[in-house]
Write a protein that holds these residues in place. Sequence first.
Motif, PDB file in Angstrom:
ATOM      1  N   ALA A  77       0.692  -1.283   0.133  1.00  0.00           N
ATOM      2  CA  ALA A  77       0.042   0.032   0.135  1.00  0.00           C
ATOM      3  C   ALA A  77       0.918   1.311   0.084  1.00  0.00           C
ATOM      4  N   HIS A  78       2.159   1.156   0.282  1.00  0.00           N
ATOM      5  CA  HIS A  78       3.232   2.287   0.371  1.00  0.00           C
ATOM      6  C   HIS A  78       4.097   2.292  -0.901  1.00  0.00           C
TER       7      HIS A  78
ATOM      8  N   THR B  72       4.265   8.973  -6.113  1.00  0.00           N
ATOM      9  CA  THR B  72       3.327   9.911  -5.536  1.00  0.00           C
ATOM     10  C   THR B  72       1.987   9.693  -6.243  1.00  0.00           C
ATOM     11  N   LEU B  73       0.904   9.018  -5.792  1.00  0.00           N
ATOM     12  CA  LEU B  73      -0.343   8.914  -6.302  1.00  0.00           C
ATOM     13  C   LEU B  73       0.092   7.881  -7.835  1.00  0.00           C
TER      14      LEU B  73
ATOM     15  N   SER C 280      -1.184   4.560  -4.759  1.00  0.00           N
ATOM     16  CA  SER C 280      -0.428   4.468  -3.602  1.00  0.00           C
ATOM     17  C   SER C 280       0.589   5.729  -3.405  1.00  0.00           C
ATOM     18  N   ILE C 281       1.072   6.254  -2.107  1.00  0.00           N
ATOM     19  CA  ILE C 281       1.837   7.294  -1.801  1.00  0.00           C
ATOM     20  C   ILE C 281       2.954   6.936  -0.949  1.00  0.00           C
TER      21      ILE C 281
ATOM     22  N   PRO D 110       5.507   6.675   1.826  1.00  0.00           N
ATOM     23  CA  PRO D 110       6.058   8.123   2.867  1.00  0.00           C
ATOM     24  C   PRO D 110       7.366   8.069   2.958  1.00  0.00           C
TER      25      PRO D 110
ATOM     26  N   CYS E 142      -0.797  17.155  -4.596  1.00  0.00           N
ATOM     27  CA  CYS E 142      -0.502  17.106  -3.165  1.00  0.00           C
ATOM     28  C   CYS E 142      -0.482  18.564  -2.753  1.00  0.00           C
TER      29      CYS E 142
ATOM     30  N   ILE F 165      -6.470   0.705  -1.793  1.00  0.00           N
ATOM     31  CA  ILE F 165      -5.462   1.688  -1.262  1.00  0.00           C
ATOM     32  C   ILE F 165      -6.231   3.153  -1.127  1.00  0.00           C
ATOM     33  N   LYS F 166      -6.194   3.678  -0.022  1.00  0.00           N
ATOM     34  CA  LYS F 166      -6.856   5.065   0.448  1.00  0.00           C
ATOM     35  C   LYS F 166      -5.680   5.780   0.836  1.00  0.00           C
ATOM     36  N   THR F 167      -5.864   6.878   0.311  1.00  0.00           N
ATOM     37  CA  THR F 167      -4.992   8.169   0.809  1.00  0.00           C
ATOM     38  C   THR F 167      -5.455   9.387   1.282  1.00  0.00           C
ATOM     39  N   ALA F 168      -4.684  10.179   1.950  1.00  0.00           N
ATOM     40  CA  ALA F 168      -5.343  11.489   2.222  1.00  0.00           C
ATOM     41  C   ALA F 168      -5.412  12.634   1.134  1.00  0.00           C
TER      42      ALA F 168
END
Length: 458
Positions: A213-214, A238-239, A245-246, A248, A276, A376-379
């Motif tokens: 997921a990352h 990134t995305l 996925s992003i 970290p 972002c 996969i959920k991101t902010a």
Amino acid sequence: MAIEWIPTSIGNDGPRYLQIVAAIEHDIANGVLAPGSRLLPHRDMAERLGLSVGTVSKAYDEAEKRGLISGEVGRGTFVRDVLSHAKLSSAEQKLRLNLALNVPPATGEDVLIAQALAAIVGGPTLKELLGYLPHQGSERHRSTIAGWLSRYALPTSPDGLFVTHGAQHAISIALGLVAHAGDTVLAENLTYSGMSALAGHEDYRLRGVLMDAHGLVPEQLDRSFRETGARVVYCMPTLQTPTGSIMPNERRDEIVEIVRKHDAFLIEDDAYGFLCDPPIAPLSQRMPERSFYIVSFAKCLAPGLRIGAMVAPPAFRDRCINAIRATGWMATPVMAEVVARLIESGQLDEQVKAKREAAARRYALAEHILGERIAIKTAVPAFHVWLQMPAGRTTGSLIAQAAMAGVTIAGPDALQSFDPMSNGVRLCLGAPHADSDVQFALQTVRNILDNAEAMSFV
């Protein structure tokens, strides 16, 4: 509040549910049912007509399949803007329920581009823009784009920036500088389709690296470098497309160390970094001597501009200039001028804001309709989500059944089939003409997943 509309010609001539559908279609066409009108709930409509709730539900389901109405969970059933859809161009109609094409939602960029082109055509710089300019791009274009990149993504100087025919051109150039035909190139196992096409065209051996997921899994990347002897990795931290996925920051540090350890090079595709807020520092910022950093103005403006930018390691800059000369001489100056003018006027910043807002609306629809099926959920809302297939279901059956319902979905480019994430599909949220079309298409996908497969494909 639901309107007191009921069909006026329900009799014994054929299935009752189809008569209800025909009545809905007739009254929409004649202006009796206006777009946005909320129909009576299933039970209330059944009582008014003296029919079973099942008959009305079947009628509403069929009307929804035909694009006449749409059901919104917790709100009711609404009449869709069918007449406006009929006025769409043939190209727009093809995109109406297209969840396969990853383009940005329309936010008025066509008007801004038209205005910029009109000013260029009527201005004093057109003659110069129609001539031969530096292969790397004019100094003004590079300075303007470098300034924009420094605010949104990667601090850079005009000398290190190259204007290209979109991101795909830049990826091709970067790979050509660090790999040869027959060489192994590493990439995320679920990778960008353009990368697969390029590998096939240039005869690179594309090796998939497992993700989570990352993004790229560091141990898997290290292992792939050791086993293959590869010296280049392509990735989207990134995305990522197709998964969204992003990566970290801690993971980014690990990936950089692994690339350095194996004396390798990174090709970083940051097509969606502008979404972002605040920006996320790219991998290339951590190792500029080993990174080709690539962006495109396709996702924040329009794909047809075919303008991208690449920041290359200093040691490769002379060779980059020659590579651009050999593969296109220069990016189209008129289109580069459009981008530069939109940056200078602040209109590109306005478009970035509008694209973020559109992505947020459509991403929220996807979360509401598909829920936990989004793997996969991101902010950070994106223009696409990764839909994980439930146990026992296949992507092929979903794609086929969606196509029968008028919704276009593309299968994944999975480089290794044993990847547990590979049984899924990317759903692109940008191509449909309106948010309501996105909602209708996603609800269609949800309905297919919620019901047993209607047929076998042999």
